[in-house]
Design an enzyme around this catalytic site. Structure first.
Site, mmCIF file in Angstrom:
data_model
loop_
_atom_site.group_PDB
_atom_site.id
_atom_site.type_symbol
_atom_site.label_atom_id
_atom_site.label_comp_id
_atom_site.label_asym_id
_atom_site.label_seq_id
_atom_site.Cartn_x
_atom_site.Cartn_y
_atom_site.Cartn_z
ATOM 1 C CD GLU A 140 5.864 4.718 -3.558
ATOM 2 O OE1 GLU A 140 5.956 4.140 -4.699
ATOM 3 O OE2 GLU A 140 6.448 5.746 -3.061
ATOM 4 C CD GLU A 150 5.296 10.920 7.642
ATOM 5 O OE1 GLU A 150 5.115 9.953 6.581
ATOM 6 O OE2 GLU A 150 5.846 12.044 7.228
ATOM 7 C CB CYS A 193 2.635 14.697 3.051
ATOM 8 S SG CYS A 193 1.264 13.484 3.449
HETATM 9 N N1 THU Z 1 6.014 10.039 1.787
HETATM 10 C C1 THU Z 1 6.118 9.470 3.073
HETATM 11 O O1 THU Z 1 5.836 8.357 3.311
HETATM 12 N N2 THU Z 1 5.994 10.627 4.247
HETATM 13 C C2 THU Z 1 6.282 12.015 3.992
HETATM 14 O O2 THU Z 1 6.324 12.428 4.938
HETATM 15 C C3 THU Z 1 6.264 12.256 2.568
HETATM 16 C C4 THU Z 1 6.071 11.416 1.304
HETATM 17 C C5 THU Z 1 6.004 9.092 0.686
HETATM 18 C C6 THU Z 1 4.719 8.964 -0.272
HETATM 19 C C7 THU Z 1 5.311 8.079 -1.361
HETATM 20 O O3 THU Z 1 5.459 6.911 -1.261
HETATM 21 C C8 THU Z 1 6.715 8.757 -1.598
HETATM 22 O O4 THU Z 1 7.059 9.331 -0.077
HETATM 23 C C9 THU Z 1 6.813 9.964 -2.430
HETATM 24 O O5 THU Z 1 6.118 10.935 -2.198
#
Ligand code: THU
Length: 157
Positions: free
Chosen positions: A54, A65, A101
């Site tokens: 993040e 991913e 996502c």
């Molecule tokens: N996130 C992922 O790493 N992969 C996903 O498939 C869904 C969301 C992360 C992004 C962010 O750091 C946290 O999950 C919350 O959205």
């Protein structure tokens, strides 16, 4: 798309999901407090993992991913069979699966076309008591990819 139990996964699928679980613990998540791990299995049996990273500028965050994808690319690997995804919160377990996502689906779709095959996507709840297997084409129907702009996909394998 199908539901499957952990026990019914093949050894390869189980190992991939376990690798994603291990990677999940490296998440850098000061904002969402959500941890995601992803593991990609290359055509020749190598595993590349990633976790979410993040950023204070929230939109700069990179998902697990895509972390796994860039990590594999740094080793020159772009041809994959499968990807496993698992998540949890800092203080809670997910009851349902975590699925990629939209941006990650797009990136995975690119790899599927480069790989020359549909990519298997294994999505799990934290405790691995709910697991769904789909393909990237199922998750991104009618997706737009390199082939649509006449990229010679074989050249990038
Ligand atoms: N996130 C992922 O790493 N992969 C996903 O498939 C869904 C969301 C992360 C992004 C962010 O750091 C946290 O999950 C919350 O959205």
């Amino acid at each position: 798309m199908k539901n499957i139990t952990y026990k019914k996964l093949s050894e390869t699928q189980r190992k991939l999901l376990d690798a994603a679980e291990k990677a999940m613990k490296t998440a850098y998540n000061p904002y969402s407090h959500f941890l995601v791990g992803a593991a990609l299995l290359s055509e020749n049996g190598k595993t590349f993992t990633g976790s979410n990273v993040e950023n204070a500028g929230y939109s700069s965050t990179i998902c697990a991913e895509r972390s796994a994808i860039v990590s594999a690319n740094a080793k020159g690997v772009r041809v994959f069979d499968k990807v496993a995804i698992i998540a949890r919160g800092d203080t809670f377990d997910t009851k349902d699966i975590t699925s990629p996502c939209g941006v990650c689906r797009q990136m995975l779709f690119e790899l599927a076309q480069i790989s020359g095959k549909d990519l298997e996507v294994i999505m799990s709840s934290t405790k691995k008591d709910k697991i769904v297997i789909a393909t990237i084409k199922e998750l991104l129907p009618l997706g737009f990819g390199p082939k649509d702009i006449f990229v010679d996909v074989k050249k990038y394998r």
